[in-house]
Design a protein around this motif. Structure first.
Motif, PDB file in Angstrom:
ATOM      1  N   PRO A 178       6.331   9.091   1.897  1.00 15.43           N
ATOM      2  CA  PRO A 178       6.301  10.412   1.264  1.00 15.43           C
ATOM      3  C   PRO A 178       5.777  10.342  -0.171  1.00 15.43           C
ATOM      4  N   LEU A 179       5.106  11.362  -0.584  1.00 14.95           N
ATOM      5  CA  LEU A 179       4.578  11.583  -1.934  1.00 14.95           C
ATOM      6  C   LEU A 179       3.411  10.682  -2.328  1.00 14.95           C
ATOM      7  N   VAL A 180       3.438   9.413  -1.987  1.00 15.28           N
ATOM      8  CA  VAL A 180       2.385   8.503  -2.451  1.00 15.28           C
ATOM      9  C   VAL A 180       1.517   7.972  -1.315  1.00 15.28           C
ATOM     10  N   SER A 187      -4.821   5.529  -4.770  1.00  9.17           N
ATOM     11  CA  SER A 187      -4.306   5.688  -6.136  1.00  9.17           C
ATOM     12  C   SER A 187      -2.978   4.957  -6.311  1.00  9.17           C
ATOM     13  N   THR A 188      -2.154   4.973  -5.277  1.00  9.81           N
ATOM     14  CA  THR A 188      -0.879   4.252  -5.324  1.00  9.81           C
ATOM     15  C   THR A 188      -1.116   2.757  -5.469  1.00  9.81           C
ATOM     16  N   ASN A 189      -2.059   2.231  -4.712  1.00  4.22           N
ATOM     17  CA  ASN A 189      -2.385   0.811  -4.812  1.00  4.22           C
ATOM     18  C   ASN A 189      -2.949   0.475  -6.190  1.00  4.22           C
ATOM     19  N   LEU A 216       2.003  -4.645   4.368  1.00  2.82           N
ATOM     20  CA  LEU A 216       2.404  -4.333   5.741  1.00  2.82           C
ATOM     21  C   LEU A 216       2.109  -2.882   6.112  1.00  2.82           C
ATOM     22  N   LEU A 217       2.351  -1.958   5.197  1.00  4.00           N
ATOM     23  CA  LEU A 217       2.057  -0.554   5.491  1.00  4.00           C
ATOM     24  C   LEU A 217       0.562  -0.338   5.727  1.00  4.00           C
ATOM     25  N   THR A 218      -0.260  -0.990   4.937  1.00  2.00           N
ATOM     26  CA  THR A 218      -1.706  -0.848   5.110  1.00  2.00           C
ATOM     27  C   THR A 218      -2.174  -1.585   6.359  1.00  2.00           C
ATOM     28  N   LEU A 219      -1.617  -2.759   6.598  1.00  2.00           N
ATOM     29  CA  LEU A 219      -2.011  -3.546   7.760  1.00  2.00           C
ATOM     30  C   LEU A 219      -1.677  -2.829   9.065  1.00  2.00           C
ATOM     31  N   LEU A 220      -0.559  -2.132   9.097  1.00  2.00           N
ATOM     32  CA  LEU A 220      -0.132  -1.426  10.306  1.00  2.00           C
ATOM     33  C   LEU A 220      -0.575   0.039  10.323  1.00  2.00           C
ATOM     34  N   ASP A 221      -1.381   0.447   9.361  1.00  2.00           N
ATOM     35  CA  ASP A 221      -1.860   1.834   9.243  1.00  2.00           C
ATOM     36  C   ASP A 221      -0.715   2.834   9.208  1.00  2.00           C
ATOM     37  N   ARG A 222       0.306   2.530   8.471  1.00  2.00           N
ATOM     38  CA  ARG A 222       1.469   3.405   8.365  1.00  2.00           C
ATOM     39  C   ARG A 222       1.604   4.024   6.977  1.00  2.00           C
ATOM     40  N   GLN A 223       0.547   4.017   6.185  1.00  2.44           N
ATOM     41  CA  GLN A 223       0.635   4.567   4.838  1.00  2.44           C
ATOM     42  C   GLN A 223       0.870   6.076   4.837  1.00  2.44           C
TER      43      GLN A 223
END
Length: 182
Positions: free
Chosen positions: A96-98, A105-107, A85-92
Motif C-alpha cells: 500500500p501507498l508505495v 520512486s520507492t526503490n 523479493l517483492l520485485t522478484l515475485l511481481d508483488r509490488q
C-alpha cells in the motif's frame, strides 16, 4: 457345525471419508527478467555485502558508535530483502501507498537513504579503524579489533557504493520516463 457365513464382498468400494485433495496451483511466478537485470544483480550484491558487514561486526565484541553501524547494516539488509523479493515475485502492487506506479520512486528513495546512512556507517568504521591502527604493527601481540574494523570499513564502503549505483540507476530510469523497475 456349519462354517460361519461371511458377508458377500461389496460390488464397489465405499466412498472415501474425505475427498482427495486437489492439486494446488501457485500464482507466484519469478520475474526472470528482473533476476538478470542490472538492478536485480545489484540487489543480490547489496544483500551479500550487507550480510558480510553485519556478520563481520557481530562476530566480535562491539561498543559505542558501532551499534549504529550494525543497526544500519541490518535495517537495510532486511529492507533490501523485502524489495528484492517483492520485485522478484511481481508483488509490488500489493504494497500500500508505495507500490504499483510508485515502486521505482520507492526503490530510488530507499537506495538514496541507504547510500547516506551507509556512508555515515563507513565513516564511523574508518574512524574506528584509524583509532586502532597501532595494532597493525607486526610485533604487537595483544588481541585487537583492527582487522575486524578494517574488514567492516571495506564492506560498509562497498555497501555504500552498491546502493549509490542502484540509486543512480533508479533515477536514470525515472528521468527517462519509466514507471517500472525493468
Amino acid at each position: 457345525m456349519p462354517p460361519p457365513a461371511y458377508p458377500p464382498p461389496p460390488s464397489h468400494p465405499p466412498p472415501p471419508a474425505h475427498p482427495p485433495p486437489q492439486a494446488a496451483t501457485s500464482s507466484l511466478r519469478v520475474n526472470r527478467a528482473f533476476l538478470r537485470s542490472f538492478l536485480g544483480v545489484l540487489r543480490v550484491l547489496q544483500l551479500l555485502a550487507g550480510a558480510a558487514l553485519w556478520i563481520t561486526i557481530a562476530c566480535k565484541k562491539y561498543e559505542g558508535a558501532i551499534h549504529f553501524v550494525l543497526f544500519v547494516a541490518v535495517l537495510f539488509w532486511l529492507l533490501t530483502i523485502a524489495l528484492y523479493l517483492l520485485t522478484l515475485l511481481d508483488r509490488q502492487d500489493l504494497v500500500p501507498l508505495v507500490g504499483g506506479d510508485r515502486w521505482l520512486s520507492t526503490n530510488a528513495a530507499h537506495d538514496t537513504l541507504a547510500t547516506c546512512l551507509q556512508a555515515a556507517a563507513a565513516g564511523i568504521m574508518v574512524h574506528k579503524t584509524l583509532k586502532h591502527e597501532y595494532c597493525s604493527v607486526v610485533s604487537y601481540k595483544y588481541d585487537c579489533l583492527y582487522h575486524i574494523y578494517l574488514a567492516a570499513s571495506f564492506f560498509a564502503g562497498l555497501c555504500c557504493l552498491l546502493y549509490l549505483l542502484s540509486a543512480v540507476a533508479c533515477f536514470c530510469k525515472k528521468c527517462r520516463g519509466s514507471q517500472g523497475i525493468l
